[in-house]
Design an enzyme around this catalytic site. Structure first.
Site, PDB file in Angstrom:
ATOM      1  N   GLN B 128       0.824  -1.210   0.000  1.00 21.99           N
ATOM      2  CA  GLN B 128       0.000   0.000   0.000  1.00 21.99           C
ATOM      3  C   GLN B 128       0.858   1.259   0.000  1.00 21.99           C
ATOM      4  OE1 GLN B 128      -2.470   0.593   3.474  1.00 21.99           O
ATOM      5  NE2 GLN B 128      -0.787   0.441   4.906  1.00 21.99           N
ATOM      6  N   GLY B 129       0.399   2.245  -0.749  1.00 22.19           N
ATOM      7  CA  GLY B 129       1.087   3.532  -0.821  1.00 22.19           C
ATOM      8  C   GLY B 129       0.180   4.619  -0.279  1.00 22.19           C
ATOM      9  N   SER B 131       1.106   6.733   3.158  1.00 17.82           N
ATOM     10  CA  SER B 131       1.857   7.813   3.825  1.00 17.82           C
ATOM     11  C   SER B 131       2.834   8.484   2.863  1.00 17.82           C
ATOM     12  CB  SER B 131       2.661   7.246   4.989  1.00 17.82           C
ATOM     13  OG  SER B 131       1.804   6.843   6.015  1.00 17.82           O
ATOM     14  N   SER B 163       5.501  -0.853   3.286  1.00 11.63           N
ATOM     15  CA  SER B 163       6.084  -2.133   3.683  1.00 11.63           C
ATOM     16  C   SER B 163       5.814  -3.161   2.598  1.00 11.63           C
ATOM     17  CB  SER B 163       5.549  -2.593   5.039  1.00 11.63           C
ATOM     18  OG  SER B 163       4.180  -2.775   4.990  1.00 11.63           O
ATOM     19  N   GLU B 246      -8.779  -2.851   8.692  1.00  9.03           N
ATOM     20  CA  GLU B 246      -7.534  -3.210   9.380  1.00  9.03           C
ATOM     21  C   GLU B 246      -7.770  -3.932  10.698  1.00  9.03           C
ATOM     22  OE1 GLU B 246      -3.787  -1.457   9.429  1.00  9.03           O
ATOM     23  OE2 GLU B 246      -4.385   0.229   8.185  1.00  9.03           O
ATOM     24  N   ASN B 370      -0.114   6.802  18.458  1.00  8.55           N
ATOM     25  CA  ASN B 370      -0.946   6.780  19.662  1.00  8.55           C
ATOM     26  C   ASN B 370      -1.720   8.090  19.833  1.00  8.55           C
ATOM     27  OD1 ASN B 370      -0.061   4.233  20.245  1.00  8.55           O
ATOM     28  ND2 ASN B 370       0.798   4.735  22.264  1.00  8.55           N
TER      29      ASN B 370
END
Lengths: 352, 392, 352, 392
Positions: B128-129, B131, B163, B246, B370
Site C-alpha cells: 500500500q502507498g 503515507s 512495507s 484493518e 498513539n
C-alpha cells in the site's frame, strides 16, 4: 545559596559543549560505530588539546584538582552528542580506581598515560574472579570499550587488579552491541598474572561513586539533547495544516520531558556536589542520580522517537543513538530497581 | 454470552492444525518459526501459493472468489492455528486483508475478476502507498499527483513506509487527481503495477538494522485509466473504508505472535532467575493480563452484531496492542539484562526479544500514532470536538 | 462468536440500569451515607420487586438459575450509581458461600431469607479464628455493612461458620469508613456458638470467585460512570473561551479512560463467563479481572476529579463517592499486587 | 557550586531552632504538630502576632518594614527549622508571601505604610480572591465587577477557593472594572476589608469532610477609591506578578511538611510489615528520591542569579510537587491497607495519612491544574505555540 555553577564551571561547560558539538559530529560518530566505537581523533584532541582528561584526579597525582562536579559537566556535554570515546571506562572508572586505590608506583606509571589518552583502559567486574596462585581466572562479561583497551582494571569479590590486554591468558572478544558508540567486550582470564591494586576496597568504591555520577550526568546531557532536538523539530514540522508543536498532546509530552530533566539535573549536581563535599547523603545521592537520570533519559529518548513519527525509527536519524545509549545507561552498573533498593535499605536503616 | 467453541468448530480447528503442521514439518520446514518480515521472501511467496492451492489463503472470502465462506469463528480458529503452528506472517497480508476486501466492497465486476482469484491463489502480492514524507499520519495531506493523459493515469510523487514494496507485484496508491485541491477532496485511489520503469523502491534502514519499510518513488509512473477504485475524487472515502478493514480476524493471529514473544520472556525469566524478582513478576503478570484482555476484546469485537453502534473494543484496539507491545519490549530487556544488549552475529542482527524491543518503537507510530488514536477515540467514541486543521 | 450479551442479558442490563438510575439517586445515597450506608427502600425494592436478588443462585436452591454473567451485569449497574445497599456482602459473598458449602438445612433456612432481603448477612474473615471447644474466638476487621447485618458468615483458616449477630459473645463496632456507602464494621467473637458450614472449602472458594467478579463488575460500572459524567461535563464547560472538551489534553485523558474501561469490560465478562463455563483459566481470569478493573476504576475516578477542576473535590459533587468506592474496591479481598502475584505464580507453574 | 551552609548560617540555624522550639514547648505547646489548615484559628492568629513581636514574621523583608533583611540562605534555614520544630502552617501566608511582596513591588508609599508593618506584626491577615466558579484556572475570565461610585469602589460578584477567608481581615480581589471588557483587559486589583456587610463567606465542604476553602460573595461590597494596587485596568499585570511570588523560600518549609508525611509512611511500613514488600520499597525509594530532588531543585531555583533566563527548576516546580504529593497519598494508603480506610472518630475526621490521600487530589488542581502547568512549561519554557483562546 550557591547551588549553581561558578563562573569557572560555566566556562568549562561552554567549552565542553562547543568541543563536542564541533567534534563529535554524526558523521564521525557513525564511522566509529562501524568499527570499535572509538573516534580516535576525538579522543586525542579531548585528552591532549582540551585538557579536560585530568578532571577528577587530584593535583598531587598530576590531575586538574577539580572534582566530580566538573567531571559531571564534561560527561553531560559528551552525553549530549552521544560521543563515541572511551572516557567513561578509561578516565572515570579506571583512573578513579587507580587514583583512589592504586599504590604509588601504579599511580605514577598509569595515571599520566591514561590522562594523556596514550593508553586506553577498561573496567571489568567478574564476581567469580579468583587468584588461585597460578594467576587470575574468571570472566568479565560486559566491558565497555573493552576491545579498544590496552590495560584493564578487573575487580572480583575480593580484590582488584591491573591486567594488561596482551598478557598471556587474556582473551578479548568484541561483542556486537546495541549501543555501537560504546560496545562491550567479553574478557576471559585464564591464569593471568595481574598486578593487585594496593587498596581494592577504596578503588572499587571510588570507581562506583564516579561511575554512578558520570552515568547520571551523561544521561542528563542525552535527555536534554533529546528534548532540544525534538523542540527544534516541533518548530518546523507541519501536520494537519498546523505546526505540530501547536498540538497540546505534543506540547504536553515535551513539558513532561522537561519536568523530568529538571529533576535529573538536580539529582546529578546534588550527587556530584555531595560527593565532592563528603556529605553524609552522598551515597544515597549517587544511587538516586544514577537511577533517576537513566530513567529520564530513556523516557526522553523514547519520546524523541515517538514525536518524530516514522523518521524517528530510521537508522539515518540520530534518535536511535540516544535511545540505545539510554538503554545502556539504564542497565550499566546496576539497574534502576537495584539502585532504588539500595535507597530503600538506607531509608529503613538496614545498612551501616 | 459464550466463550467456548462448538464441536464443529473444534473439528475444524483440528483440520487446520493438521494441514498447517503437515506443511511446516514437510515441504515448508525451512520457513517455520521465521518472525522477521524480510526473511526468505521467495520461499514465502511460494508459501502464499501453497495456501492458495489448498484454498486456505482467504477463507473468509466468498467461495466464488477463491475463499471458503468461512464463519467468523472458523476464521478466528484458522488465524490461531496458523500462528500456533509457527507459520511465518503472510507476505500478502495487504492483499488478503486490505486490497481484497476493498475490491470486494468498491470494485467493478471486472476488477473483482481480475484481482480476487489471483490474490486468493497467492499469485498477486499487494502493498500500500498511503503515507508520504510530509504527511505521516495525515492522509488528507497527500501530494502524490495523478493526471489522466492519453487514456492513462500518470503518477508523480513519493510514498513512504510502503512495507513489502520490495516483494509486491501491485501497489494501491492514494493520489491527488484534482490539481489545486487540498485536504480530503480530490483524492483518487489507484491500483498500479509495481514493476515498471516509473517506480523505484528503496529500503529504509531502521533502528534494528533491518529494512521492513520502503520509500517508493513515482516518476511518470503509469496505469490504465480504469485502474481506479470507485470514482475519481472518491479516494478519501475508499481510504477510510479500507482502514476500517484493518481490524478483524487477523488480530487474533497477531496475538498468537505476541503470545510467543511473551512465552519467550517467561522462559528467559525462569532461566536467568529474573522470575524470582517480585517486580518482574508483577510486570509479567500485567503483560499476561494485557494479552488475555486483547484476546477477549477481539472476541467481543467479532461478536458484535450491532454495527450501528460504535464498538469501543474495536476503536481502542490499535493503541492497546501497540502500547502493550512496546511495553513488552522494555520488559524483555529488563528480564534479559545486559545480555539483551549484545548479539552473537557480526551484522547487527538481533534475536527475537531484542529485536522486539527495537522494532516495537514503531508500533505506536505506524498505522496512526498513539496520539492520532486518542483523537479518534475521543472524537468518534466520546463525541468530543474534532481537532481543528490549520490553514498553513 | 457469541461473546456478547444475549437478548435476555441485554434486557436484564437495561432493567437494572433503569432501576438503579431511578432509585439509587444522589439524595437517597447521601441519606444512607449519614447512617449505616444502607438505603433500605432501595434494598427492599431490589430484592422484592425487581427479583434480581436470586441471580447467581441455582434454581434447585430457589434461585433464578442464572450465573455470574448475570450477577456481573447487576453489579455493574449498581456500581454505576455507587448504590448504597448490601448486595455485595449479603447476596454475593454470603449467599454464594451458603449455596456452595452449606448443608441442606442451612440452605433451606437461610437462602430464602437472604434472597428476600428480609435478613442481611455480612461476610468476615479472621485468620486467627479458632473454635477451642468453648466457641469461636477471633476478630474480623473489615466487614462490609457489618453493622447492618443480622447474621454473619465468618471464615478462618480452617473452617467457616454461620454466626448470629445477636448471639452471646458477638460484639460489632461500626467504623467511620472512607466509603460511606459501604461502611466496615469490626466484629469480635469471644466464645461464640457458631454453626459450621458443611463444606467450608467449597463455601470460601465460591464466595471468593463471586466476590472477585462482582468487585470487578462494580468497578467497571463505576469507571464507565466516571467517564460518562466527565464527558457530559466536558460538553458544557467553557474555559478560556472554548469548550473544555476541545482541549487535546482533556480529550486524550478521556480517551485513556475509555481504553482502560474497554479492557476492564473484556476482563469482567471473560472472568464471569469462564467461571460459568468452568473453563480452565477461570481462576486466572478472576484474579485478572479483580485487579485490572479496580485499578481502572481508581484511575477513572481520579481523572474525574481532575477533569472537573475545583468542583471535583467538593463534598457536594458526586465525584468523591466514586473515588472512595474505587479505593475500597482496590483494597478489598486482596490488593492488585496480590492478585497479580497469583497470576505470576500460575504463569510460572508454581501452583497446582 | 556548593551545598553546605556557612558557619554563620549554621549559627543562625541554631538561633531559629532554639527560639522556635522554645515557643513550641512553652506557651504555644497546644498548637505544635497541627497539620490541618482549619484547626485552632484563634490560637494561630496569636502565634502570628508572637512571630511579629519577635520579628520572625517576615524575615526576608527590609528592616524598615518589619523584616530582618535576611539573606536567601537564612530564609531557607528559617523555613526549614520552622517546619522541623512542628510549628503549624502560617495562617497569614498569603499576607506574608503574596500580598506583602505585591505591595512592596507595586504599592504607593501610603499603602506600604498602611499594610506592611501590620502584616509583619501579624495584625493583618490576608486572603486572596482570584478564582471564580466559571473561571477556575482562567483568570482572564474573571467577571466580578467593580465600579467607582461616590469615591468608592462598589464590588459585586463571587469568588471561590478563597482559602482562609473565614479567618482573614482583608482580601485582595481581582475585579473587572471596565464594563464590557473581556479577557485580560479591564481588570483591577483591589484590597478590601473582609468584615463588612457586603461580603459573605461560606465554607466549601471538601472530599475529606473538612472546609479549607470558601466561597466569597460580594453584594455591593465597598472600599475606598485608593484601594487599588497599580492603576485601574492594570490588574492582569499585577496578578501575574503576584503569581510569580508563589514560588520561593516557602517551598522549602512546605517540603519539611512533606518530609513529615513521608516519614510517617516509612514508620507505618516498618510497623505493619509493608516495608518487607519489594514493591512498596521501590515506591518508598522513589518518593524519597522525589522529595530530595524537590529540595535540590528549590536550592537551584534560589541560587539562580540570572533572572533573565527562564528558570526550568522554578517553572516545573508546581506540577512536580503536586504530582509527587498526590502519588504520596496513594502510597500512604497502599502501605496502610484497609486500616487507612477507617477512622476512630465519629465525624469523618481523618488522621494525617488518609487525609493526605484525600486532600492531595486538590494539589494538582488549585494554583493552576497540571494541564495548565504543562501549557506554561511548553509555552514559556520551550517556546511552543500558545494554546488559542476560543471566542465562545
Amino acid at each position: 545559596m550557591e547551588f549553581a555553577f561558578t563562573s569557572e564551571q560555566k566556562m568549562i561547560a561552554e567549552t565542553a559543549r562547543v568541543f563536542f558539538t564541533e567534534n563529535a559530529t554524526r558523521e564521525r560518530t557513525r564511522q566509529a560505530m562501524a568499527c570499535d566505537g572509538v573516534d580516535y581523533a576525538l579522543w586525542a584532541s579531548f585528552c591532549q588539546e582540551l585538557g579536560f582528561s585530568a578532571i577528577g584526579i587530584p593535583e598531587n597525582l598530576g590531575g586538574a584538582g577539580l572534582g566530580l562536579v566538573e567531571m559531571a559537566i564534561i560527561a553531560e556535554a559528551a552525553g549530549a552528542q552521544v560521543a563515541a570515546f572511551p572516557m567513561f571506562g578509561s578516565l572515570v572508572l579506571c583512573a578513579q580506581a587507580i587514583a583512589a586505590g592504586g599504590g604509588a608506583g601504579q599511580r605514577e606509571d598509569l595515571l599520566p598515560r591514561l590522562m594523556s589518552g596514550e593508553t586506553i583502559a577498561a573496567y571489568g567486574h567478574a564476581a567469580t574472579l579468583v587468584d588461585d596462585g597460578n594467576g587470575l581466572s574468571g570472566e568479565a562479561a560486559f566491558v565497555a570499550h573493552g576491545a579498544s583497551a590496552r590495560i584493564f582494571v578487573v575487580t572480583g569479590n575480593n580484590g582488584a587488579w591491573i591486567v594488561k590486554a596482551d598478557a598471556p591468558g587474556v582473551s578479548i572478544a568484541q561483542l556486537t552491541t546495541m549501543d555501537q558508540t560504546r560496545p562491550y567486550a567479553r574478557v576471559v582470564l585464564s591464569g593471568v598474572v595481574g598486578e593487585p591494586l594496593a587498596q581494592p576496597g577504596k578503588a572499587i568504591a571510588a570507581a562506583q561513586r564516579a561511575g554512578f555520577v558520570a552515568i547520571a550526568a551523561e544521561a542528563l546531557g542525552g535527555a536534554q539533547a533529546c528534548l532540544d532536538r525534538t523542540v527544534a523539530y516541533a518548530r518546523e514540522r507541519i501536520q494537519f495544516g498546523r505546526s505540530i508543536g501547536s498540538f497540546q498532546a505534543y506540547k504536553h509530552r515535551l513539558a513532561d520531558m522537561m519536568i523530568e530533566i529538571e529533576q535529573a539535573r538536580s539529582a546529578v549536581y546534588w550527587a556530584a556536589c555531595a560527593t565532592d563535599e563528603g556529605a553524609v547523603d552522598a551515597e544515597l545521592a549517587a544511587h538516586a542520580a544514577k537511577s533517576f537520570a537513566a530513567d529520564t533519559y530513556f523516557m526522553c529518548a523514547g519520546n524523541m522517537i515517538q514525536l518524530h513519527g516514522g523518521i524517528g525509527f530510521t537508522w539515518e536519524h540520530d534518535a536511535h543513538l540516544f535511545f540505545k545509549r539510554a538503554r545502556a545507561l539504564q542497565s550499566m552498573l546496576g539497574n534502576g530497581d537495584w539502585h532504588r533498593e539500595q535507597v530503600a535499605a538506607m531509608i529503613f536503616g538496614e545498612m551501616a | 454470552m459464550k466463550l467456548g467453541f462448538s464441536t464443529g468448530d473444534e473439528l475444524f480447528r483440528q483440520e487446520c492444525a493438521d494441514w498447517l503442521n503437515g506443511q511446516m514439518s514437510g515441504e515448508f520446514k525451512d520457513i517455520k518459526g521465521i518472525t522477521k518480515l524480510t526473511a526468505s521472501p521467495e520461499r514465502r511467496k511460494e508459501w502464499e501459493q501453497r495456501l492458495g492451492e489448498a484454498r486456505w489463503g482467504c477463507i473468509g472470502w466468498p467461495i466464488e472468489w477463491g475463499g471458503r465462506g468461512a464463519t467468523l469463528g472458523q476464521q478466528v480458529i484458522f488465524a490461531e492455528e496458523y500462528a500456533r503452528a509457527g507459520v511465518p506472517g503472510r507476505v500478502n497480508h495487504i492483499g488478503v486483508e486490505l486490497a481484497g476486501p476493498t475490491i470486494l466492497a468498491f470494485g467493478t465486476p471486472e476488477q473483482k475478476q481480475r484481482f480476487l482469484p489471483s490474490i486468493a491463489k497467492g499469485m498477486t502480492i499487494f502493498c500500500q502507498g498511503f503515507s508520504e514524507p510530509n504527511a505521516g499520519s495525515d492522509l488528507a495531506g497527500v501530494r502524490t499527483a495523478a493526471r489522466l493523459e492519453g487514456g492513462e493515469w500518470v503518477v508523480n510523487g513519493q510514498k513512504i513506509w510502503t512495507s513489502l514494496a520490495h516483494i509486491a507485484d501491485w501497489i494501491f496508491v492514494l493520489s491527488r487527481s484534482e490539481k489545486g485541491s487540498s485536504g480530503p477532496n480530490g483524492l483518487t485511489f489507484l491500483m498500479m503495477e509495481l514493476r515498471q520503469p516509473g517506480i523505484e523502491v528503496r529500503g529504509i534502514k531502521q533502528i534494528n538494522g533491518d529494512s521492513e519499510f520502503n520509500e517508493t518513488f513515482f516518476t511518470d509512473a503509469r496505469c490504465p485509466a480504469d485502474s481506479l477504485i470507485g470514482a475519481a475524487g472518491d479516494g478519501w472515502r475508499i481510504a477510510m473504508g479500507l482502514l476500517a478493514f484493518e481490524r478483524g480476524v487477523s488480530t487474533l493471529g497477531q496475538q498468537m505472535g505476541f503470545r510467543n514473544e511473551l512465552d519467550e520472556i517467561i522462559r528467559a525469566a525462569k532461566e536467568n532467575g529474573a522470575a524470582r524478582s517480585p517486580l518482574i513478576r508483577q510486570r509479567i503478570a500485567k503483560a499476561e493480563i494485557g494479552l488475555r484482555l486483547m484476546r477477549y476484546g477481539a472476541l467481543r469485537m467479532l461478536s458484535n452484531a450491532d454495527h450501528s453502534k460504535i464498538d469501543g473494543a474495536a476503536l481502542t484496539y490499535k493503541i492497546q496492542w501497540a502500547s502493550w507491545r512496546r511495553g513488552l519490549g522494555e520488559l524483555a530487556m529488563d528480564v534479559l539484562g545486559q545480555a539483551g544488549e549484545v548479539t552473537d552475529t557480526n551484522d547487527y542482527e538481533w534475536a527475537a526479544l531484542p529485536n522486539l524491543f527495537l522494532f516495537s518503537r514503531a508500533d505506536t507510530i505506524y498505522g496512526g500514532t498513539n496520539q492520532i488514536q486518542r483523537n479518534l477515540i475521543a472524537e468518534r467514541g466520546l463525541g468530543m470536538p474534532r481537532e481543528p486543521r490549520g490553514d498553513a
